[in-house]
Design an enzyme around this catalytic site. Sequence first.
Site, PDB file in Angstrom:
ATOM      1  CE  LYS A 248      -3.765  -0.105   2.466  1.00 30.46           C
ATOM      2  NZ  LYS A 248      -4.876  -0.215   3.202  1.00 30.46           N
TER       3      LYS A 248
ATOM      4  NE  ARG B  58      -6.292   3.851   5.023  1.00 30.75           N
ATOM      5  CZ  ARG B  58      -7.607   3.474   4.461  1.00 30.75           C
ATOM      6  NH1 ARG B  58      -8.185   2.430   4.138  1.00 30.75           N
ATOM      7  NH2 ARG B  58      -8.336   4.595   4.191  1.00 30.75           N
TER       8      ARG B  58
ATOM      9  N   GLY C 160      -8.392  -7.585   4.755  1.00 29.59           N
ATOM     10  CA  GLY C 160      -8.994  -7.722   6.093  1.00 29.59           C
ATOM     11  C   GLY C 160      -8.194  -8.126   7.230  1.00 29.59           C
TER      12      GLY C 160
ATOM     13  CG  MET D 162      -2.731  -6.594   8.279  1.00 28.20           C
ATOM     14  SD  MET D 162      -1.764  -7.520   9.782  1.00 28.20           S
ATOM     15  CE  MET D 162      -1.046  -6.000  10.564  1.00 28.20           C
TER      16      MET D 162
ATOM     17  NE  ARG E  49      -5.997  -4.125  -3.020  1.00 33.33           N
ATOM     18  CZ  ARG E  49      -6.606  -4.529  -1.898  1.00 33.33           C
ATOM     19  NH1 ARG E  49      -5.693  -5.025  -0.894  1.00 33.33           N
ATOM     20  NH2 ARG E  49      -7.976  -4.677  -1.587  1.00 33.33           N
TER      21      ARG E  49
ATOM     22  CG  HIS F 192     -14.123 -10.997   3.925  1.00 38.23           C
ATOM     23  ND1 HIS F 192     -14.424 -12.218   4.100  1.00 38.23           N
ATOM     24  CD2 HIS F 192     -12.818 -10.704   4.258  1.00 38.23           C
ATOM     25  CE1 HIS F 192     -13.612 -13.005   4.787  1.00 38.23           C
ATOM     26  NE2 HIS F 192     -12.307 -11.929   4.629  1.00 38.23           N
TER      27      HIS F 192
ATOM     28  CB  SER G  37       7.101 -43.191 -12.741  1.00 36.95           C
ATOM     29  OG  SER G  37       6.157 -42.293 -12.511  1.00 36.95           O
TER      30      SER G  37
ATOM     31  CB  CYS H 259       3.179 -40.992 -11.893  1.00 37.65           C
ATOM     32  SG  CYS H 259       3.478 -42.267 -10.853  1.00 37.65           S
TER      33      CYS H 259
ATOM     34  CE1 TYR I 276       5.803 -39.302 -16.531  1.00 35.87           C
ATOM     35  CE2 TYR I 276       7.769 -40.038 -17.665  1.00 35.87           C
ATOM     36  CZ  TYR I 276       6.926 -40.177 -16.849  1.00 35.87           C
ATOM     37  OH  TYR I 276       6.764 -41.736 -16.417  1.00 35.87           O
TER      38      TYR I 276
END
Lengths: 879, 879
Positions: free
Chosen positions: B29, B99, B108, B110, B343, B459, B767, B834, B854
Site C-alpha cells: 500500500k 493503516r 481484512g 490487519m 494494487r 469480503h 516414475s 506420477c 515429464y
Amino acid sequence: MSPNSKYVYFFGADQTEGKAEMRELLGGKGANLAEMASLGINVPPGFTITTEACNYYFKKDKTLPPSLWDEIIKNLKSLEKAMGKTFGGKKDPLLLSVRSGARVSMPGMMDTVLNLGLNEDTMKALAKKTSNNWFAHDCYRRFIAMFGNVVLGIDGEHFETILERKKEKRKVEFDTELLVDDLKGVIKDFKALVKKKVGHAFPEDPVEQLRMAIEAVFNSWNIPRAIHYRRLNHIPEDWGTAVNVQSMVFGNMGPTSATGVAFTRNPATGEKKFYGEYMINAQGEDVVAGIRTPQPIAKLKEDMPASYDELLEVYQTLENHYKDMQDIEFTIEDNRLYMLQTRAGKRTAAAAIRIAVDMVNEGLISKQEALLRVPAEQVDQIFHPMIDPKSKVKVLGKGLGASPGAATGKVVFSPDAAAELARKKERVILVRTETSPEDIHGMSVAQGILTAKGGMTSHAAVVARAMGKPCVSGLGELSVDTRKKKAWLNGTEIKELDAVTLDGADGRVMLGSVKLVQPRITGYFKQLMSWVDKVRNLSVRANADTPHDALVAREFGAQGIGLCRTEHMFFDEDRILLVRKMIVADKEKTREEALKKLLPIQRSDFTQIFKAMEGLPVTIRLLDPPLHEFLPADPKEIKALAKQMKVSPSALTKKIHSLKEANPMLGLRGCRLGLMFPEIYKMQVSAIIEAACKLVKKGTKVYPEIMIPLVGHVEELRQVRSQLDEVAQDIIKKAKVKLDYKVGTMIELPRAAITADEIAAEADFFSFGTNDLTQTTFGLSRDDSGMFLPEYIEMGVLDRDPFVSVDVSGVGEFVRIGAEKGRAANKKIHLGICGEHGGDPKSIEFFNSLKLDYVSCSPFRVPTALLAAAQAAIKDPKP
Amino acid sequence: MSPNSKYVYFFGADQTEGKAEMRELLGGKGANLAEMASLGINVPPGFTITTEACNYYFKKDKTLPPSLWDEIIKNLKSLEKAMGKTFGGKKDPLLLSVRSGARVSMPGMMDTVLNLGLNEDTMKALAKKTSNNWFAHDCYRRFIAMFGNVVLGIDGEHFETILERKKEKRKVEFDTELLVDDLKGVIKDFKALVKKKVGHAFPEDPVEQLRMAIEAVFNSWNIPRAIHYRRLNHIPEDWGTAVNVQSMVFGNMGPTSATGVAFTRNPATGEKKFYGEYMINAQGEDVVAGIRTPQPIAKLKEDMPASYDELLEVYQTLENHYKDMQDIEFTIEDNRLYMLQTRAGKRTAAAAIRIAVDMVNEGLISKQEALLRVPAEQVDQIFHPMIDPKSKVKVLGKGLGASPGAATGKVVFSPDAAAELARKKERVILVRTETSPEDIHGMSVAQGILTAKGGMTSHAAVVARAMGKPCVSGLGELSVDTRKKKAWLNGTEIKELDAVTLDGADGRVMLGSVKLVQPRITGYFKQLMSWVDKVRNLSVRANADTPHDALVAREFGAQGIGLCRTEHMFFDEDRILLVRKMIVADKEKTREEALKKLLPIQRSDFTQIFKAMEGLPVTIRLLDPPLHEFLPADPKEIKALAKQMKVSPSALTKKIHSLKEANPMLGLRGCRLGLMFPEIYKMQVSAIIEAACKLVKKGTKVYPEIMIPLVGHVEELRQVRSQLDEVAQDIIKKAKVKLDYKVGTMIELPRAAITADEIAAEADFFSFGTNDLTQTTFGLSRDDSGMFLPEYIEMGVLDRDPFVSVDVSGVGEFVRIGAEKGRAANKKIHLGICGEHGGDPKSIEFFNSLKLDYVSCSPFRVPTALLAAAQAAIKDPKP
C-alpha cells in the site's frame, strides 16, 4: 579364468602340488589333503579338480573344459604309479573315491561316490588280491547303489528295498550276515534296477564311471539342498566345488580295519582332550550318517594300540601346524592308518572360547587371533538357559549330550511341522530317528533336537552345535513313528505337541516344560572379554527397560543404557488403568489427573534404573507407540474397563475406535504424541529430572539422556525440546543441584537421516533406530513381512533378513549419511545405534566402519556386541 | 537492520520519497501510494513507517526504534505543511488514517484506524471548519469506536449495542437519522464504556493517539487471524507490516462526497471494462465491509460526471503504468477525487487468462510475462463445473454472481460446522449474512459461499475469487439465523444439511443437488496455452485409468499417460467377482481359471486406452494394492460373496482375515504381489502386449510402458522383469509384429531412491511415486495423518501439507538423488513423476530444476501442469 588354466592338482607322499592356502581353488578338503601330504602325513594319494573347472562347467552350459580330460588321465597315471595299481586293472585294480570339496565345509550337502572303478572284472581281481570274496562283492554292491543313487539319480530307497528283501528272505538282521551268493543276487537285482530306471546298463568302463562321477559332483553344487544351505549360510553361488579323486582305502576289510572321525579337542566344552568315535570294519560314511552308534576313541587304544599312538602323533602335528582345533577323518586299512581329511572343527561357543584362551596360554596364537577365533554371533550361546537345578524333573531317558544348553517346547516329528509351528511363534522340539540335510529348515527353527540314532558327530549333533541349539542324540530307547506322529521312550508315549525338555549338556530328556535358568559366566569367558576392551572402538550399551535388566546388562559389561523404553513401564498392572484413563480422557483435566498419578510411579522407575546404572549414561526414550496399543480390543475387556472407568461401554468403544489407524506404524506416535499431547512428555521429563535431581543430591552420579522418538523434521525436535527443556530447567532450578542432562533424538525415518544436518543443530545425540528405519526405508512392515520375507530370501531376492542384519546398501547408507551430516553440523554430537542390529556382529562391523560411538542391544547380546566390536576393530584397523 | 536506518518515508504532491519497487520496505500500500503521488495522481499526503521498524519492534520485545519518534514528528510537520492544517489544531485540525500495509495484500487481516486526531476540541474545530456539526460528531463517535476496538481491544459489539439502543430509543432505522444530540449521548456513553473497560479515560492527546495506533498496527501483525492467514498463504513471519499514516479525506461529507472501489477490468471475466462500486456519503470501510449494498460504478457518471471522467483517466494512467489490472480505492470529498490505494487486482483464473492475453494483444506485456501472470494453481478453476443447462432447477433466489463456477453441497451456517463436515469428506455450502476474516477456515473447505449482504467487492466475494470458489453474495432476500441453524429465502425455509446449489456466475441459488457439467475451453485459454509449449522443458502426461479419462487428458494437452492404475479396472462390477475368486483361490488351478477369464477383459481395457492415446506413450502400472482391498469386510457382504463363490462363509472369513495386515501400506503389495503370485502380473502383461500387438497389426501406433510398483531392491525388479519379458517376447514372437515396449519402475521407497544406480541398470524408466515416497520418507500414513497434520501446519511444525506440495528438503532430496544416480548408471533412462505433486505448480518448479523428463497428473490438472512447467522454465532459464 585363463585358457591355459591348470585344472588338476596332484597330492601324495612323493609329489604334492597344492597347499592349505589354495582353499579357494582346491576347496577346503583338497587343500588340506595336499597340506597333510606335504607334512608327511599318510593320506591316500589322489588329485583335486579345481573349483575353476566347476565354474567353467556351469558357465558353459555343463561342458567340461576341453583340456581337463587330458589332465585327469595324466594324473590318473601318476596315481596308478604311486599306488602300484591299475585303474580298471584285472590284477590289482585301483579303486577311487570321488568327493566334492567346496571352499567352506558344507556338511552332507554334497555327494560322494566310493569304490569307483569296480565292475565284474575288477571285483574279481579285488577278491583275489584281498583274498576276500565277500568283501569284494560287498564293495561292488555298495558302489552300484551309491553310483546309481548319486550319479544316475535313482532313489536310494529302491536299492535299500532289494537289500532288505534279501535279508528278510535269508532271515538275517545285518548286511554282514548275508552270504556271497546273496550279494551276487543283490548285485544282479541292482543292475536290473538300474537298466529299468535309466534305460541302459550300469556302466562297466571305469573311465566312463569316473567321468560321470565327476560331472555328478559338479552337478550336486546346484541341487536344491545345496542351494538352500548356501542361502542359509550366505555362501556365494559362484564359489563352485572342487572334486577330489582319491585312491580308496578300506575300513571295512575286516577286524584289522576301522574308520573314524575325531576332534583334537572337545568340540562341546573345548577341553584339551582327544575326542572322537570309530567303528571297526566299517566304511567312513557309516560313522557320519549315524546309522550305527560308534565306539569312543579312547577304546581304540585297546583295539589297535599302534594305530592309536600314530593317530595321537598326527593330531599333535596337525594342531601345531594349523594352530586350531581340527576335525579329522581317518581310516585304518589292515592296521595301516590313513588320514582322509582334516579341517578346523566346528564347536560350541563355550568350546570356541576355551580353545581360544587355552591356545593363547599354550603360546599357539596371539590374543587378537584368539578374539577372531570366537564367532561373536554364537557367544550368547554360553548364556543359553539351563535346567533350573531346583526343578523336579521327570526324566524319560538319557541320550548323548550332543550340543549344550537346555530347551523346552512342543514335540514335532517332521521339519515341515516344525517350520509351520515356528511360523506361529510356537517353540518346538524336533524329534527324529536321525536327521539328514533335508531336515535343515526344521532344525533351524526348532528350540532343540532329539534323535534316536547317531553319535556326537552325527549330522544332528554337528549341525545343532553349529547352530548353537541344544541337541540330544543317539537315544537308542527312543522309537519314532513319523506317520502316526508318535514316539515311545521307555514306555511313555509322546504325541505331537506334547511338551518335552532337553538338556543338551547331559543328554537328559524330560517330560513337560521344565523351568530354565540362566547360567553364570566362566573364567575362560572372562579372560577373553578382558582382551576385548583393549582393542574395540565402539562402546556397547544395553536396551533395558527395568532395573533388573539394567543390572544384568551391567554385569555383562554394558557401558550404559542406550534405550530405555518407557512404554513397557506403562503396561505394568498397577498403572495400565491410569494410562488408559489418561488416553481416553476427553477433558484436559481428566488427563492431567491421571498423569499426576503416573508421575510418582515413573519417577520411582527412573530412580531405580539410575541407581542400577550409577556413573553410566541412561538414554530414556519418551513415549513412542500409538496410544491405541494401550487399549483393549476385545468387547469383554472394553466392558470391564468401562465399568472401572465409570463411562459407558459404547462411549469407550467409540473412543477406542476413533484412535484406530490404517497404518499405525506411520500414524500418531513418537514425537507426534509429544506435540499433540504435550502433557504426557512433560510428565515423563518431570519424572526423569526429579528422579535424577534427588539422586544427585544424595551424591549418586546420574547421566540422563532424554530421547525423542520418530523425529522427521527438525521443527518437531525444536518444539518438543523447547517445551521439555523448560520443564527440566525449572525442576533443576528448584532442586538447586547441578545436573547435566542431554536431549537427543532417534534417527529412524529416512527424512531424519537425509536432513540430519538440520536436526543435529538441535540434538545432543542421535540414536539410529535401525528397526524402524528398515521399515520405512524398505516400505516394509515387520509385522506383515512374514507373508513374503522368508520367500524373498528363498528366492534370492534378498540375501538375508534386513531386520536381523543391517541392509548396508540401503538402510546402512542412511545411517552413513545421517552420521556424516550430523557430525558436519554438530561436532560434539554423540552417535549410537539402538535397533536390533546393535547386537548383530555383521552389522556391528559396519557401524564400526562408520566410527559411531556406541551400539546398544539386549542385555544378553552385550558380550556378543563387545566381542564383535573388538573383531571389527581388529579387521578394520583404520585410526 | 542498520542503526542509521531511515524508518519513515513521506509521500505527497510536492515531495515523495518512496516508489513502487520499495514494496518490501514500505509494504504494498505504501509503495503504491508513493508511486501514485509520483505519477501526479491526487493522493491524500502522508508517510509510511517501514516494515523494518515493525521487525525491530518484535525483535526488541515490542520497543519502537529510538530514532523513530523524531522521524514521525518531522514527517507530521511536513504533512501539516502540505495540508495547511495542524494535527490537534483547534482551528483546522489535521485528521489521520493509520493503516497497515504488508508486502503482499492481506485483505481484512490487519487493523485500521480512521479519523485519528479527534478530541472534544478538534471535533468542535472540524464542525466549525466544515460547517457540519452532525458530520463532526459522527466522525468522532466512529473514531472512538474504532480506536476503542482496534487499539484498546474492546469488543466492537459493545459500541454497536450502545448505538443500536440509541436508535431503538429514537425509533429510527439508520445511523444517519440520529440527531446531533443523540450522537453526543452516544459519544458520552462510548467514553464511559472505554473508561470502564480499560480503566482510564479515552486518550484526548492526538500525538498519544497516534503512538498507540502505530503500535496497534504493529501488534496486529501477530493477532491469530493474521497468523492464520499467513500460514495459509505461506507468508513468512518476518516480513512484518508497514504503517501508513495519511491525512484523512471524507467520503461522508454529504451528497457531494462518495467513496468507492473499482477494478480496471472485470475481475471475474477479464473483460476490459471499468468495473466497481461506490456509495454516496459513506466512509471507505462501508463499501468493503459489505454492510450496505453499493451502486455500480457506471452510475457515478450520472451522479458526479466530472469525478467519473477523472477516475477513468486515473485508471488508464495506472494500467499503462503498472501494465496490469488494478484494484483501486477512491474517495470523493466534496467533488474532489482522491486515490486511496492501487494494487494489482485479484481475479479469477478465467479473468487472469483473458487479461494476460488481451494485454499481449494490446502490446502492454510480452508473451512470457503473460504466462507468468496467470497463477498456474488456479488454471483448473476454468474447468470448474457449471450447472447442466439441461437440468430442471428450482431457483430460490438470485444474488450477485461474485465468483464464477457452480457448487452443490449441504448447507452449514458456521465456519466451524463447515470444517467439521469437510473433515468427514462432506461437500458443504457456507451460508452467512456476511463473511469476515474469522470465517476463512470455513470458507477454505466449503464448495461454495452464499451471503445475504455485501457486493462484488465484499469480503466474501474477494476471498472466494482468490480461492477459486463459487460465491453468490448480496442476496438481500436471504435471512440467516445462525443460532437456530436456519435460513429463509423468498418463503422457503433452509435447514442445516439441506442440499443447495449455487451458480457463482449468474448468482442463482437453487434447491437440491443440481447436476453439474464441465465447461468447454475458451479461445483466450487456447491462445495462452499455445505459448506454453514454446517455453517449457517438462512434458506433461496424465494419470488416467479409463479410455474416457485418457480422451479428456488428451484434449487438455496431455502428452501421454504417466500412470494407468490397473487396480481401478479390477473394481468394475463385471469383474470384481472374478478378482475376488482369484484372490481367495487356495489352489493355483482356481486362481488360473479366474485369471484366464480376467485376461480378455483387461485386454479390451488396454486396447481402448491405447487407441485413445494413439501415438503417445502409455505407462501401465501392474497391480499395486494389497489384495484384501478387493475383499469385503462387512459380514453380510462376505456371506453373499461366499454364496456366489460356493464356499462356506466361515472359510471365506478366515481367508479374508488371513490377508489382513497390521500396516497394509508396508505390506504385501506392489511388486511383492508380482513375486508371490507371478500369475497375476503375467496375466496383466499378456493383456497389455496382446492388445498392443493386435493394434500394431492394424497400423495403430502404440507405445506401452510397463511399470512395476514398490520396488525397493534391484533384485525385485530383475526377477519380475525377467518373468514378464519372457511372457511379452513370446506373445510378440507369435504375433509376428514389431512392438517396442518399455519396462520401468516406480521409485517410491527411500531405498529405491538411494540405490537408484543399481535399479537403473534394470529399468528403461523411473516414475517417482511421490505420494508413497512422502509416506515412507516421513513415516507418515496419508490415511492417518489427518489426526495431526492440520495441527502440525497450525503449529508451524510443517510449512505446508507435504502431500500437496513436495517436501523439497526431504522427499525432494530423494527425487534428486534418485534422478542423479539413475542417470549416472543408465544414460538412456527416462524420468518422470506420477504422484499428486505432478499437478502442483510449486512442485513442478522443483521437478523442472531437476530436469526430469515429464510430470503426470490428473486430467483436469494437465493445463495447470503445462502452464506451471512453462513458468518454471521461464523463471529458471538454465539450459
